[in-house]
Write a protein that holds these residues in place. Sequence first.
Motif, PDB file in Angstrom:
ATOM      1  N   ASN A 192      94.324   0.422   3.419  1.00  0.00           N
ATOM      2  CA  ASN A 192      93.717  -0.445   2.412  1.00  0.00           C
ATOM      3  C   ASN A 192      92.211  -0.600   2.554  1.00  0.00           C
ATOM      4  OD1 ASN A 192      93.246  -2.340   4.431  1.00  0.00           O
ATOM      5  ND2 ASN A 192      94.512  -3.942   3.524  1.00  0.00           N
ATOM      6  N   GLY A 193      91.620   0.005   3.575  1.00  0.00           N
ATOM      7  CA  GLY A 193      90.167  -0.013   3.710  1.00  0.00           C
ATOM      8  C   GLY A 193      89.610  -1.149   4.537  1.00  0.00           C
ATOM      9  N   SER A 194      90.462  -2.017   5.067  1.00  0.00           N
ATOM     10  CA  SER A 194      89.995  -3.136   5.888  1.00  0.00           C
ATOM     11  C   SER A 194      90.858  -3.260   7.132  1.00  0.00           C
ATOM     12  CB  SER A 194      90.049  -4.454   5.105  1.00  0.00           C
ATOM     13  OG  SER A 194      89.834  -5.561   5.968  1.00  0.00           O
ATOM     14  N   GLY A 195      90.275  -2.934   8.289  1.00  0.00           N
ATOM     15  CA  GLY A 195      91.003  -3.048   9.543  1.00  0.00           C
ATOM     16  C   GLY A 195      91.382  -4.481   9.867  1.00  0.00           C
ATOM     17  N   ALA A 196      90.506  -5.430   9.526  1.00  0.00           N
ATOM     18  CA  ALA A 196      90.803  -6.836   9.800  1.00  0.00           C
ATOM     19  C   ALA A 196      92.001  -7.305   8.992  1.00  0.00           C
ATOM     20  CB  ALA A 196      89.581  -7.698   9.494  1.00  0.00           C
ATOM     21  N   LEU A 197      92.054  -6.925   7.716  1.00  0.00           N
ATOM     22  CA  LEU A 197      93.192  -7.329   6.895  1.00  0.00           C
ATOM     23  C   LEU A 197      94.478  -6.655   7.354  1.00  0.00           C
ATOM     24  CD1 LEU A 197      91.889  -7.494   3.210  1.00  0.00           C
ATOM     25  CD2 LEU A 197      92.738  -9.374   4.626  1.00  0.00           C
ATOM     26  N   MET A 198      94.408  -5.373   7.708  1.00  0.00           N
ATOM     27  CA  MET A 198      95.635  -4.704   8.135  1.00  0.00           C
ATOM     28  C   MET A 198      96.158  -5.292   9.445  1.00  0.00           C
ATOM     29  SD  MET A 198      95.808  -0.807   6.754  1.00  0.00           S
ATOM     30  CE  MET A 198      94.296  -0.106   7.373  1.00  0.00           C
ATOM     31  N   THR A 199      95.252  -5.693  10.350  1.00  0.00           N
ATOM     32  CA  THR A 199      95.705  -6.358  11.571  1.00  0.00           C
ATOM     33  C   THR A 199      96.337  -7.699  11.247  1.00  0.00           C
ATOM     34  OG1 THR A 199      93.955  -5.258  12.847  1.00  0.00           O
ATOM     35  CG2 THR A 199      95.004  -7.170  13.849  1.00  0.00           C
ATOM     36  N   TYR A 210      99.782  -0.975  12.806  1.00  0.00           N
ATOM     37  CA  TYR A 210      98.541  -0.415  12.264  1.00  0.00           C
ATOM     38  C   TYR A 210      97.901   0.456  13.339  1.00  0.00           C
ATOM     39  CZ  TYR A 210      93.508  -0.498  11.044  1.00  0.00           C
ATOM     40  OH  TYR A 210      92.207  -0.175  10.804  1.00  0.00           O
ATOM     41  N   TYR A 211      97.639   1.717  12.967  1.00  0.00           N
ATOM     42  CA  TYR A 211      96.997   2.677  13.881  1.00  0.00           C
ATOM     43  C   TYR A 211      95.715   3.194  13.256  1.00  0.00           C
ATOM     44  CZ  TYR A 211      96.013   7.262  15.981  1.00  0.00           C
ATOM     45  OH  TYR A 211      95.397   8.344  16.555  1.00  0.00           O
ATOM     46  N   GLU A 212      94.643   3.151  14.025  1.00  0.00           N
ATOM     47  CA  GLU A 212      93.349   3.701  13.611  1.00  0.00           C
ATOM     48  C   GLU A 212      92.853   4.600  14.736  1.00  0.00           C
ATOM     49  OE1 GLU A 212      90.098   3.730  10.720  1.00  0.00           O
ATOM     50  OE2 GLU A 212      91.817   2.367  10.633  1.00  0.00           O
ATOM     51  N   THR A 213      92.406   5.816  14.384  1.00  0.00           N
ATOM     52  CA  THR A 213      91.984   6.751  15.430  1.00  0.00           C
ATOM     53  C   THR A 213      90.785   6.232  16.208  1.00  0.00           C
ATOM     54  OG1 THR A 213      90.598   7.958  13.855  1.00  0.00           O
ATOM     55  CG2 THR A 213      92.857   8.752  14.180  1.00  0.00           C
ATOM     56  N   ARG A 214      89.914   5.476  15.576  1.00  0.00           N
ATOM     57  CA  ARG A 214      88.842   4.761  16.272  1.00  0.00           C
ATOM     58  C   ARG A 214      88.425   3.587  15.412  1.00  0.00           C
ATOM     59  NH1 ARG A 214      85.311   5.064  20.576  1.00  0.00           N
ATOM     60  NH2 ARG A 214      86.439   6.908  21.236  1.00  0.00           N
ATOM     61  N   LEU A 215      88.384   2.400  16.013  1.00  0.00           N
ATOM     62  CA  LEU A 215      88.014   1.189  15.301  1.00  0.00           C
ATOM     63  C   LEU A 215      86.883   0.510  16.071  1.00  0.00           C
ATOM     64  CD1 LEU A 215      89.125  -0.226  12.733  1.00  0.00           C
ATOM     65  CD2 LEU A 215      90.412  -1.742  14.256  1.00  0.00           C
ATOM     66  N   LYS A 216      86.115  -0.286  15.385  1.00  0.00           N
ATOM     67  CA  LYS A 216      85.056  -1.060  16.029  1.00  0.00           C
ATOM     68  C   LYS A 216      85.532  -2.494  16.260  1.00  0.00           C
ATOM     69  CE  LYS A 216      82.106   2.254  16.408  1.00  0.00           C
ATOM     70  NZ  LYS A 216      80.758   2.249  15.829  1.00  0.00           N
ATOM     71  N   SER A 217      84.961  -3.147  17.257  1.00  0.00           N
ATOM     72  CA  SER A 217      85.461  -4.458  17.680  1.00  0.00           C
ATOM     73  C   SER A 217      85.330  -5.519  16.596  1.00  0.00           C
ATOM     74  CB  SER A 217      84.722  -4.918  18.945  1.00  0.00           C
ATOM     75  OG  SER A 217      83.336  -5.107  18.684  1.00  0.00           O
ATOM     76  N   TRP A 218      84.261  -5.446  15.785  1.00  0.00           N
ATOM     77  CA  TRP A 218      84.088  -6.462  14.752  1.00  0.00           C
ATOM     78  C   TRP A 218      85.177  -6.384  13.678  1.00  0.00           C
ATOM     79  CZ3 TRP A 218      79.922  -3.438  16.439  1.00  0.00           C
ATOM     80  CH2 TRP A 218      79.762  -2.207  15.786  1.00  0.00           C
ATOM     81  N   ASP A 219      85.870  -5.240  13.610  1.00  0.00           N
ATOM     82  CA  ASP A 219      86.974  -5.096  12.659  1.00  0.00           C
ATOM     83  C   ASP A 219      88.283  -5.687  13.168  1.00  0.00           C
ATOM     84  OD1 ASP A 219      85.352  -3.633  10.882  1.00  0.00           O
ATOM     85  OD2 ASP A 219      85.786  -1.768  11.938  1.00  0.00           O
ATOM     86  N   ARG A 233     102.130  -6.697  19.718  1.00  0.00           N
ATOM     87  CA  ARG A 233     101.639  -5.934  20.863  1.00  0.00           C
ATOM     88  C   ARG A 233     100.428  -5.105  20.442  1.00  0.00           C
ATOM     89  NH1 ARG A 233     106.153  -2.352  23.658  1.00  0.00           N
ATOM     90  NH2 ARG A 233     104.314  -1.860  24.926  1.00  0.00           N
ATOM     91  N   SER A 234      99.569  -4.839  21.397  1.00  0.00           N
ATOM     92  CA  SER A 234      98.394  -4.004  21.127  1.00  0.00           C
ATOM     93  C   SER A 234      98.093  -3.136  22.340  1.00  0.00           C
ATOM     94  CB  SER A 234      97.176  -4.866  20.799  1.00  0.00           C
ATOM     95  OG  SER A 234      96.772  -5.617  21.931  1.00  0.00           O
ATOM     96  N   ASN A 235      97.375  -2.040  22.078  1.00  0.00           N
ATOM     97  CA  ASN A 235      96.892  -1.255  23.217  1.00  0.00           C
ATOM     98  C   ASN A 235      95.688  -1.973  23.823  1.00  0.00           C
ATOM     99  OD1 ASN A 235      95.093  -0.586  21.029  1.00  0.00           O
ATOM    100  ND2 ASN A 235      94.462   1.255  22.128  1.00  0.00           N
ATOM    101  N   ASN A 236      95.170  -1.450  24.918  1.00  0.00           N
ATOM    102  CA  ASN A 236      94.044  -2.083  25.612  1.00  0.00           C
ATOM    103  C   ASN A 236      92.751  -1.671  24.913  1.00  0.00           C
ATOM    104  OD1 ASN A 236      92.403  -3.364  27.430  1.00  0.00           O
ATOM    105  ND2 ASN A 236      92.657  -1.848  29.057  1.00  0.00           N
ATOM    106  N   LEU A 250      95.861   0.459  18.256  1.00  0.00           N
ATOM    107  CA  LEU A 250      97.241   0.315  17.782  1.00  0.00           C
ATOM    108  C   LEU A 250      97.696  -1.111  17.979  1.00  0.00           C
ATOM    109  CD1 LEU A 250      99.965   1.379  16.722  1.00  0.00           C
ATOM    110  CD2 LEU A 250     100.569   1.919  19.106  1.00  0.00           C
ATOM    111  N   VAL A 251      98.192  -1.711  16.905  1.00  0.00           N
ATOM    112  CA  VAL A 251      98.894  -2.992  16.978  1.00  0.00           C
ATOM    113  C   VAL A 251     100.216  -2.822  16.242  1.00  0.00           C
ATOM    114  CG1 VAL A 251      96.855  -4.441  17.190  1.00  0.00           C
ATOM    115  CG2 VAL A 251      97.654  -3.812  14.920  1.00  0.00           C
TER     116      VAL A 251
END
Length: 271
Positions: A192-199, A210-219, A233-236, A250-251
């Motif tokens: 959907n274009g928003s990592g914060a919303l998908m989380t 929700y899996y993203e190959t690379r995400l930034k912390s502010w997202d 659950r989430s990865n580290n 990944l969450v």
Amino acid sequence: MHDAPEQDLDSRYQLACQLAREAAQRGLTLYRQRDQLAVEHKGGFNQDMVSAADRELEDLIRAQLMAAFPEDGFVGEETGAERLDARCVWVVDPIDGTACFLHGLHNWCVSIGLLVDGVPTIGVVADPNHDEVFHGGRGFGAWVNAQPMRVSEATDLHAGLLGVGTFYADGKQHFMPFLGKLLDAGGMFLRNGSGALMTAYVASGRLLGYYETRLKSWDCVAGLALLAESGGRSNNFLRGEGLLKGNPYLVACPGVYDQVAGMIGPSLDAD
């Protein structure tokens, strides 16, 4: 858990909720005037854009947070990082989903997260287009508006949708193989274009994961705080230089996390 008095976290939580709502409403006004906004492209990524709205909202959020808690650190997508040695560090994306914002899609939000001793502790994700504020954190519960939220109880990918995404050059080679495995397993996906919303959607049980190959912390710092309270659950994600440079992400609800992580493979834990 914290040396800071509990009421200080309470006041930070209340201010984060207030600011996210305020910034989201200001963002909605600018969204309706988006044809008049100055827009720049960042780096070499065609969809990596910043508008005058991003900068205005981050300035608004940062100024009020720093006025109230001058001892705190801050990481913002547009204004960078300062005082990262502070016990409390705010992590802010003024408009997560800028490309959606600029193209008239409703998939954008304001994301305000707080790290305490490096742990995502408070999160607020405000979506003014749908009149929803996802808020909570460790000890505060997890809520969408006034309703409590929990992750899905699903134990199989057939039971729902998985959020996916790839954007930065790093990690994109893992994306298509992952999608193939997901489809082979009978799963289905959306972006959907928003990592914060998908989380937030994972935390509220709308997405299985929700899996993203690379995400930034502010997202995602705000969303990770919500996830911690809603049973996910989430990865580290924050390992290594994750706070400033990002990592694979990944969450998921507990019932499918291991299955999805197995499809991703070793790249999930690669810095």
